[in-house]
Design a protein around this motif. Structure first.
Motif, PDB file in Angstrom:
ATOM      1  N   LYS A 173      -0.170   6.830  -3.828  1.00 24.26           N
ATOM      2  CA  LYS A 173      -1.538   6.597  -4.323  1.00 24.26           C
ATOM      3  C   LYS A 173      -2.346   7.891  -4.421  1.00 24.26           C
ATOM      4  O   LYS A 173      -3.372   7.941  -5.110  1.00 24.26           O
ATOM      5  N   LEU A 174      -1.838   8.936  -3.783  1.00 28.47           N
ATOM      6  CA  LEU A 174      -2.530  10.228  -3.859  1.00 28.47           C
ATOM      7  C   LEU A 174      -2.340  10.870  -5.236  1.00 28.47           C
ATOM      8  O   LEU A 174      -3.100  11.756  -5.620  1.00 28.47           O
ATOM      9  N   TYR A 175      -1.297  10.423  -5.969  1.00 25.59           N
ATOM     10  CA  TYR A 175      -1.030  11.008  -7.285  1.00 25.59           C
ATOM     11  C   TYR A 175      -1.997  10.478  -8.345  1.00 25.59           C
ATOM     12  O   TYR A 175      -2.193  11.102  -9.382  1.00 25.59           O
ATOM     13  N   ASN A 176      -2.562   9.314  -8.121  1.00 26.61           N
ATOM     14  CA  ASN A 176      -3.494   8.721  -9.086  1.00 26.61           C
ATOM     15  C   ASN A 176      -4.475   7.834  -8.338  1.00 26.61           C
ATOM     16  O   ASN A 176      -4.191   6.678  -8.033  1.00 26.61           O
ATOM     17  N   LYS A 177      -5.631   8.406  -8.037  1.00 26.81           N
ATOM     18  CA  LYS A 177      -6.620   7.675  -7.233  1.00 26.81           C
ATOM     19  C   LYS A 177      -7.399   6.630  -8.037  1.00 26.81           C
ATOM     20  O   LYS A 177      -8.112   5.812  -7.462  1.00 26.81           O
ATOM     21  N   LYS A 178      -7.191   6.647  -9.371  1.00 24.23           N
ATOM     22  CA  LYS A 178      -7.900   5.670 -10.195  1.00 24.23           C
ATOM     23  C   LYS A 178      -7.201   4.302 -10.196  1.00 24.23           C
ATOM     24  O   LYS A 178      -7.804   3.288 -10.510  1.00 24.23           O
ATOM     25  N   ASP A 214       0.862  -1.182   0.000  1.00 22.95           N
ATOM     26  CA  ASP A 214       0.000   0.000   0.000  1.00 22.95           C
ATOM     27  C   ASP A 214       0.897   1.230   0.000  1.00 22.95           C
ATOM     28  O   ASP A 214       1.570   1.521   0.989  1.00 22.95           O
ATOM     29  N   GLU A 243       1.636   7.316   0.149  1.00 21.60           N
ATOM     30  CA  GLU A 243       1.834   8.661  -0.414  1.00 21.60           C
ATOM     31  C   GLU A 243       1.617   8.662  -1.930  1.00 21.60           C
ATOM     32  O   GLU A 243       0.930   9.536  -2.468  1.00 21.60           O
ATOM     33  N   PRO A 290      -5.162   1.083  -8.397  1.00 15.25           N
ATOM     34  CA  PRO A 290      -5.188   0.396  -7.096  1.00 15.25           C
ATOM     35  C   PRO A 290      -3.811   0.361  -6.447  1.00 15.25           C
ATOM     36  O   PRO A 290      -3.249  -0.719  -6.206  1.00 15.25           O
ATOM     37  N   ASP A 328      -3.096   0.924  -3.553  1.00 20.93           N
ATOM     38  CA  ASP A 328      -3.159   0.546  -2.139  1.00 20.93           C
ATOM     39  C   ASP A 328      -2.996  -0.968  -1.955  1.00 20.93           C
ATOM     40  O   ASP A 328      -2.889  -1.456  -0.835  1.00 20.93           O
TER      41      ASP A 328
END
Length: 785
Positions: A529-534, A524, A527, A536, A538
């Motif tokens: 994953k905030l750049y591309n929330k589309k 996961d 940090e 997965p 995580d």
């Protein structure tokens, strides 16, 4: 009384000719013969023992090249056989007599004698036009020739340490050494100090007064002749402090043009030899290891030896090679002052509670019963291996050659003491050979003393023998928080990244974990994953590639499938767009100077015979074989089967087996690794004459009993050689060091530089041979005569 009988009795009486009781012995030898017999024998003896002043000229009379010799003041034209026989007969007759003169005209290779005895030349066992006739490359040419040598054939007179004078011929000379051809009639000892007078050169250089005096040399090597057993070759080191030989060389190269031509020719030959040496060292199937005292410090990787290196890694991908060389074994293998030693190691892995446990036994360790038990338990496992370790002590000069400007490497290389060569000498197909011995009635717990500790001993670095990165993609330093989810735990573990690439990541964890290579985990990226929330980000799936013994630093490789393609593309864009901020985690690469030092060290410790295969049109052809003097017995055999000087025949190996041993294993297929074969070579002889050679691969035997019978019959009728053969395709034949050599040579001769580059670039396959006969005889319990 027949003339032959008279000569026979006279021959027997030669040793007693000058003795006080000669008449008595003569009477006893002719007892029962007619009265005239004694007189005839005495007359024959007086004739053959009378001093002779006639010269011998064998040109056109013998099967061999003749050369002029000045012996006892007389000029003779002798070939090598007669040259050797001269000394044997002079000793027998007590001087140069009529008997010696006659004997030299009746040597075994005299055309008249051969015709009378109906002796024909031995039939060729190999084909002169075979694609397996290979050029011999003397490995270490550059290492040995730190100075120019002048090829000059000149008669010299050697005085052995016992005072015996021996005429000989120089093959080449240098300011500090020489190579000479000598008759085989004398016993030459390594390390013996001899004196040489350059009798022929004295007459040509009368103004050089120092040349009129004997010069002291030490014998460094005694090499057998591959073509003629009547002569030997001595490799010598000059001990007398004099510059006169250097002056002779300079006068032979009397003008600057000739000197430049000679120097350039030597550089061309050196560059060509080094080109093959680079290819050999870059693709060798053996694993060079370096030690500081008892501690393993460096492992040298090549294109072909990764399987040996990886074998010694456990389920955490942590090496156990350091435990293989424990202090007790190193005391045996690396005794101070012992320049070279060799031993056999038997090993296997045992999986217990998801842990890989290593077991190893050196042949000299334990009792015979323990070794048999080790064989019986280990040989039933797929991980069973037998290795040969050849250990060499590094000289002061070799240690200095490992100096490097790289601070990462200096701490590992600064104080090395020994170099070892690890070779695998077993085949999975022959593991059952070790089960032929009776299993001792001992509990398996007896072998616990041979189990490696789980604690990693030493942290050797691995250096690839080329200044070329081995990483599939660059890594970049990145400190970013993550959480790792293990399959066997519900609560994720916190940590952070150390470096990141498109398909991999290194992380350090706050708490230790229990993992093994191949385990699946999810990461996961808190940090990122905030750049591309589309995406997965995580729960990115990874596979464990390596984990440190403390369980906190883990290297991971992403699972590539249709679901992770977009994630890999995201990491690629992330790296590209932040190139100015991300720092590349550089791989520690050896410098050219360090590779040069390793080159010289390893070429002095060659324990195999490398071969090079090139493509000629639609066919593959063996072009060259690397050798190191003195030659091993099987290489002497191959040299005797060759049809030209400086060539060997590999027909016994490859004729009829070229598809199995060359074409298939050297196919250019991505990911191709080395393939190993055991070759059984039966040499049938009549006296010293080779009658026939039969080659069988391990797969040619249907049963072990058939193989044992083949070996036993071969030992009765001649010789048996069991050779381990490794073959691998060559994808990148041109090493970095070779580029450097060719750039230097192109300043002298662009034509020769391009020719050498073309020769090496045409290499498509590499193989190597080494002798495992002794180990095969031991495991099959066959006694060698």
């Amino acid at each position: 009384m027949q003339k032959t009988e008279i000569r026979s009795i006279a021959e027997k009486l030669i040793p007693a000719y000058n003795s006080d009781d000669f008449e008595k012995i003569l009477s006893q030898m002719t007892e029962g013969q007619p009265p005239s017999a004694k007189l005839l024998v005495k007359m024959e003896l007086n004739r053959v023992m009378s001093p002779c002043t006639k010269t011998v000229d064998l040109r056109g009379r013998v099967q061999g090249e003749c050369r002029e010799y000045i012996l006892d003041g007389l000029h003779h034209w002798l070939d090598d056989v007669a040259f050797n026989d001269y000394y044997k007969h002079v000793k027998k007759f007590g001087g140069y007599t009529e008997g010696v003169w006659e004997a030299l005209y009746n040597t075994r290779n005299n055309f008249r004698v051969m015709k009378e005895r109906n002796i024909t030349k031995q039939p060729n066992i190999t084909d002169s036009g075979s694609p397996f006739e290979v050029e011999t490359i003397n490995l270490g040419y550059d290492l040995k020739r730190r100075e120019n040598r002048l090829k000059i054939t000149s008669q010299v007179e050697i005085t052995l340490s016992g005072g015996q004078p021996v005429a000989s011929i120089t093959l080449d000379i240098s300011p500090s050494g020489a190579k000479v051809k000598v008759p085989a009639a004398f016993d030459y000892k390594l390390g013996e100090t001899i004196h040489i007078r350059f009798t022929e050169l004295e007459q040509k250089h009368t103004h050089l007064e120092d040349l009129q005096q004997p010069i002291k040399y030490r014998i460094l090597g005694v090499d057998e002749s591959l073509d003629n057993d009547s002569v030997k070759f001595l490799r010598l080191r000059k001990l007398t402090e004099t510059q006169v030989i250097d002056q002779v060389i300079q006068e032979h190269l009397f003008n600057e043009t000739q000197k430049i031509r000679h120097d350039n020719q030597d550089k061309i030959m050196r560059a060509r030899t080094r080109a093959y040496e680079h290819t050999f060292l870059k693709h060798a199937c053996q694993l060079p290891v370096f030690f500081q005292g008892n501690e393993l410090k460096v492992v040298l990787l090549t294109e072909s030896n990764h399987d040996i290196w990886h074998y010694w890694h456990d389920e955490r991908n942590q090496q156990s090679l350091g435990n293989l060389f424990n202090p007790h074994r190193m005391e045996i293998l690396a005794k101070p002052g012992v320049s070279e030693s060799s031993n056999t190691l038997y090993t296997f892995k045992h999986d217990y509670q998801d842990k890989s446990l290593f077991f190893s036994m050196m042949k000299s360790e334990g009792t015979p019963e323990q070794r048999k038990l080790f064989w019986h338990i280990g040989a039933k496992k797929a991980s069973w291996r037998a290795f040969r370790i050849s250990m060499f002590e590094l000289s002061d000069q070799e240690r200095e050659s490992l100096a490097t400007e790289s601070p990462e490497l200096t701490k590992h290389l600064s104080s090395l003491t020994h170099c070892g060569i690890l070779q695998e000498i077993s085949n999975p197909e022959t593991a059952h050979d070790y089960l032929l011995v009776d299993k001792p009635k001992m509990p398996s717990s007896e072998l616990n003393i041979f189990r490696h500790p789980r604690k990693v001993s030493g942290y050797p670095i691995s250096i690839f023998f080329d200044a070329r990165t081995q990483r599939k993609e660059p890594r970049y330093r990145l400190n970013s928080p993550i959480k790792i989810q293990l399959a066997q735990q519900d609560v994720p573990i916190s940590g952070k990244t150390l470096d990141l690439s498109r398909r991999g990541v290194s992380i350090t964890l706050d708490t230790p974990v229990v993992l093994k290579v191949g385990d699946l985990v999810n990461i996961d990226y808190l940090e990122l994953k905030l750049y591309n929330k589309k995406l997965p980000l995580d729960h990115v799936p990874y596979q464990v590639a390596r984990i440190t013994p403390n369980g906190q630093v883990v290297q991971l490789a992403i699972q590539e499938d249709s679901h992770t393609v977009k994630i890999i593309r995201f990491f690629s864009r992330l790296i590209e767009s932040n190139r100015d901020k991300l720092i590349e985690s550089n791989e520690v690469l050896p410098t050219l100077e360090l590779l040069e030092g390793l080159h010289h060290i390893l070429l002095d410790k060659v324990v195999c015979a490398p071969i090079f295969v090139e493509r000629q049109g639609a066919y593959l052809k063996t072009s060259a074989i690397g050798v190191k003097t003195p030659l091993e017995p099987y290489l002497i055999l191959l040299a005797k089967l060759g049809h030209e000087e400086g060539y060997m025949s590999l027909d016994p190996f490859f004729k009829g087996h070229s598809n199995t041993l060359i074409a298939q294993p050297m196919k250019h297929v991505d990911g191709a690794g080395p393939q190993y074969f055991d070759i059984y070579l039966s040499v049938r002889k009549f006296g010293n004459r080779i009658q026939s050679i039969e080659t069988r691969l391990l797969s040619d035997f249907t049963t072990v009993k058939e193989r044992i019978s083949f070996i036993q019959d071969s030992l009765v009728m001649g010789d048996i050689y069991v050779l381990r053969y490794c073959a691998i395709p060559v994808f990148h034949p041109l090493a970095t060091l070779l580029r450097s050599d060719l750039d230097e040579l192109s300043l002298i001769s662009l034509h020769h530089a391009k020719s050498i580059e073309k020769s090496i670039a045409s290499i498509v396959g590499y193989g190597e041979f080494f002798d495992i006969t002794e180990e095969v005889l031991i495991r099959l319990e066959i006694n060698s005569p």
